[in-house]
Design a protein around this motif. Structure first.
Motif, PDB file in Angstrom:
ATOM      1  N   PHE A  18     -31.123  -9.811 -34.705  1.00 35.60           N
ATOM      2  CA  PHE A  18     -30.432  -8.664 -34.136  1.00 35.60           C
ATOM      3  C   PHE A  18     -29.084  -9.075 -33.548  1.00 35.60           C
ATOM      4  O   PHE A  18     -28.082  -8.374 -33.703  1.00 35.60           O
ATOM      5  CB  PHE A  18     -31.307  -7.998 -33.067  1.00 35.60           C
ATOM      6  CG  PHE A  18     -30.695  -6.760 -32.485  1.00 35.60           C
ATOM      7  CD1 PHE A  18     -30.711  -5.567 -33.190  1.00 35.60           C
ATOM      8  CD2 PHE A  18     -30.094  -6.782 -31.239  1.00 35.60           C
ATOM      9  CE1 PHE A  18     -30.140  -4.416 -32.656  1.00 35.60           C
ATOM     10  CE2 PHE A  18     -29.521  -5.647 -30.700  1.00 35.60           C
ATOM     11  CZ  PHE A  18     -29.548  -4.449 -31.409  1.00 35.60           C
ATOM     12  N   LYS A  19     -29.052 -10.215 -32.885  1.00 36.18           N
ATOM     13  CA  LYS A  19     -27.813 -10.705 -32.277  1.00 36.18           C
ATOM     14  C   LYS A  19     -26.741 -11.020 -33.330  1.00 36.18           C
ATOM     15  O   LYS A  19     -25.548 -10.968 -33.032  1.00 36.18           O
ATOM     16  CB  LYS A  19     -28.085 -11.945 -31.425  1.00 36.18           C
ATOM     17  CG  LYS A  19     -28.823 -11.645 -30.148  1.00 36.18           C
ATOM     18  CD  LYS A  19     -29.106 -12.916 -29.375  1.00 36.18           C
ATOM     19  CE  LYS A  19     -29.935 -12.641 -28.143  1.00 36.18           C
ATOM     20  NZ  LYS A  19     -30.268 -13.883 -27.430  1.00 36.18           N
ATOM     21  N   ARG A  21     -25.829  -9.231 -35.646  1.00 35.06           N
ATOM     22  CA  ARG A  21     -25.072  -8.020 -35.963  1.00 35.06           C
ATOM     23  C   ARG A  21     -23.732  -7.986 -35.254  1.00 35.06           C
ATOM     24  O   ARG A  21     -22.785  -7.381 -35.749  1.00 35.06           O
ATOM     25  CB  ARG A  21     -25.887  -6.778 -35.593  1.00 35.06           C
ATOM     26  CG  ARG A  21     -27.100  -6.592 -36.470  1.00 35.06           C
ATOM     27  CD  ARG A  21     -27.966  -5.454 -36.016  1.00 35.06           C
ATOM     28  NE  ARG A  21     -27.207  -4.216 -35.907  1.00 35.06           N
ATOM     29  CZ  ARG A  21     -27.699  -3.086 -35.448  1.00 35.06           C
ATOM     30  NH1 ARG A  21     -28.949  -3.026 -35.049  1.00 35.06           N
ATOM     31  NH2 ARG A  21     -26.964  -2.009 -35.385  1.00 35.06           N
ATOM     32  N   THR A  22     -23.654  -8.606 -34.080  1.00 35.36           N
ATOM     33  CA  THR A  22     -22.402  -8.583 -33.313  1.00 35.36           C
ATOM     34  C   THR A  22     -21.744  -9.961 -33.231  1.00 35.36           C
ATOM     35  O   THR A  22     -20.723 -10.102 -32.568  1.00 35.36           O
ATOM     36  CB  THR A  22     -22.665  -8.059 -31.887  1.00 35.36           C
ATOM     37  OG1 THR A  22     -23.638  -8.878 -31.262  1.00 35.36           O
ATOM     38  CG2 THR A  22     -23.140  -6.609 -31.920  1.00 35.36           C
ATOM     39  N   GLN A  27     -19.702 -10.892 -43.005  1.00 33.69           N
ATOM     40  CA  GLN A  27     -20.476  -9.657 -43.197  1.00 33.69           C
ATOM     41  C   GLN A  27     -21.735  -9.918 -44.023  1.00 33.69           C
ATOM     42  O   GLN A  27     -22.778  -9.304 -43.787  1.00 33.69           O
ATOM     43  CB  GLN A  27     -19.600  -8.588 -43.872  1.00 33.69           C
ATOM     44  CG  GLN A  27     -20.287  -7.234 -43.970  1.00 33.69           C
ATOM     45  CD  GLN A  27     -20.605  -6.644 -42.615  1.00 33.69           C
ATOM     46  OE1 GLN A  27     -19.772  -6.686 -41.715  1.00 33.69           O
ATOM     47  NE2 GLN A  27     -21.792  -6.098 -42.450  1.00 33.69           N
ATOM     48  N   LYS A  30     -24.487 -10.903 -41.746  1.00 38.98           N
ATOM     49  CA  LYS A  30     -24.957  -9.751 -40.984  1.00 38.98           C
ATOM     50  C   LYS A  30     -25.865  -8.873 -41.837  1.00 38.98           C
ATOM     51  O   LYS A  30     -26.921  -8.431 -41.385  1.00 38.98           O
ATOM     52  CB  LYS A  30     -23.772  -8.929 -40.479  1.00 38.98           C
ATOM     53  CG  LYS A  30     -22.944  -9.652 -39.448  1.00 38.98           C
ATOM     54  CD  LYS A  30     -21.751  -8.817 -39.034  1.00 38.98           C
ATOM     55  CE  LYS A  30     -20.877  -9.571 -38.055  1.00 38.98           C
ATOM     56  NZ  LYS A  30     -19.787  -8.775 -37.528  1.00 38.98           N
ATOM     57  N   ASP A  31     -25.444  -8.633 -43.079  1.00 39.78           N
ATOM     58  CA  ASP A  31     -26.242  -7.802 -43.980  1.00 39.78           C
ATOM     59  C   ASP A  31     -27.587  -8.449 -44.287  1.00 39.78           C
ATOM     60  O   ASP A  31     -28.619  -7.774 -44.284  1.00 39.78           O
ATOM     61  CB  ASP A  31     -25.488  -7.543 -45.284  1.00 39.78           C
ATOM     62  CG  ASP A  31     -24.285  -6.632 -45.104  1.00 39.78           C
ATOM     63  OD1 ASP A  31     -24.173  -5.985 -44.037  1.00 39.78           O
ATOM     64  OD2 ASP A  31     -23.459  -6.570 -46.033  1.00 39.78           O
ATOM     65  N   ALA A  33     -29.249 -10.578 -42.470  1.00 35.54           N
ATOM     66  CA  ALA A  33     -30.083 -10.513 -41.268  1.00 35.54           C
ATOM     67  C   ALA A  33     -30.707  -9.129 -41.135  1.00 35.54           C
ATOM     68  O   ALA A  33     -31.890  -8.992 -40.805  1.00 35.54           O
ATOM     69  CB  ALA A  33     -29.253 -10.857 -40.031  1.00 35.54           C
ATOM     70  N   GLU A  34     -29.930  -8.100 -41.412  1.00 28.65           N
ATOM     71  CA  GLU A  34     -30.436  -6.733 -41.316  1.00 28.65           C
ATOM     72  C   GLU A  34     -31.497  -6.455 -42.382  1.00 28.65           C
ATOM     73  O   GLU A  34     -32.485  -5.779 -42.120  1.00 28.65           O
ATOM     74  CB  GLU A  34     -29.289  -5.728 -41.419  1.00 28.65           C
ATOM     75  CG  GLU A  34     -29.694  -4.302 -41.140  1.00 28.65           C
ATOM     76  CD  GLU A  34     -30.159  -4.059 -39.711  1.00 28.65           C
ATOM     77  OE1 GLU A  34     -30.730  -2.991 -39.460  1.00 28.65           O
ATOM     78  OE2 GLU A  34     -29.975  -4.923 -38.835  1.00 28.65           O
ATOM     79  N   ARG A  37     -34.691  -7.901 -41.147  1.00 29.81           N
ATOM     80  CA  ARG A  37     -35.257  -7.080 -40.058  1.00 29.81           C
ATOM     81  C   ARG A  37     -35.882  -5.800 -40.610  1.00 29.81           C
ATOM     82  O   ARG A  37     -36.962  -5.401 -40.188  1.00 29.81           O
ATOM     83  CB  ARG A  37     -34.179  -6.732 -39.036  1.00 29.81           C
ATOM     84  CG  ARG A  37     -33.720  -7.935 -38.225  1.00 29.81           C
ATOM     85  CD  ARG A  37     -32.818  -7.552 -37.075  1.00 29.81           C
ATOM     86  NE  ARG A  37     -33.629  -6.892 -36.048  1.00 29.81           N
ATOM     87  CZ  ARG A  37     -33.441  -5.637 -35.651  1.00 29.81           C
ATOM     88  NH1 ARG A  37     -32.486  -4.905 -36.144  1.00 29.81           N
ATOM     89  NH2 ARG A  37     -34.218  -5.115 -34.730  1.00 29.81           N
TER      90      ARG A  37
END
Length: 53
Positions: A18-19, A21-22, A27, A30-31, A33-34, A37
């Motif tokens: 989650f962390k 994401r910021t 990118q 981030k993608d 990781a999402e 999740r």
């Protein structure tokens, strides 16, 4: 249709992803990781793919 893929995360692993994401990371990271999740939350691969286009 192939086998369903499901990821199981600990609370700490979920927080770490989650962390991201910021965080100051590409990118793509981030993608990914999402995606992990969402899979751990029970989303199917097809739904995740549609969500990310």
């Amino acid at each position: 249709m192939g086998a369903r893929l499901r990821v199981f995360l600990t609370r700490e692993q979920d927080k770490t992803l989650f962390k991201l994401r910021t965080a100051d990371v590409p990118q793509k990271v981030k993608d990914r990781a999402e995606v992990i999740r969402l899979s751990s939350q029970g989303w199917y691969v097809e739904k995740i793919a549609t969500y990310f286009n």
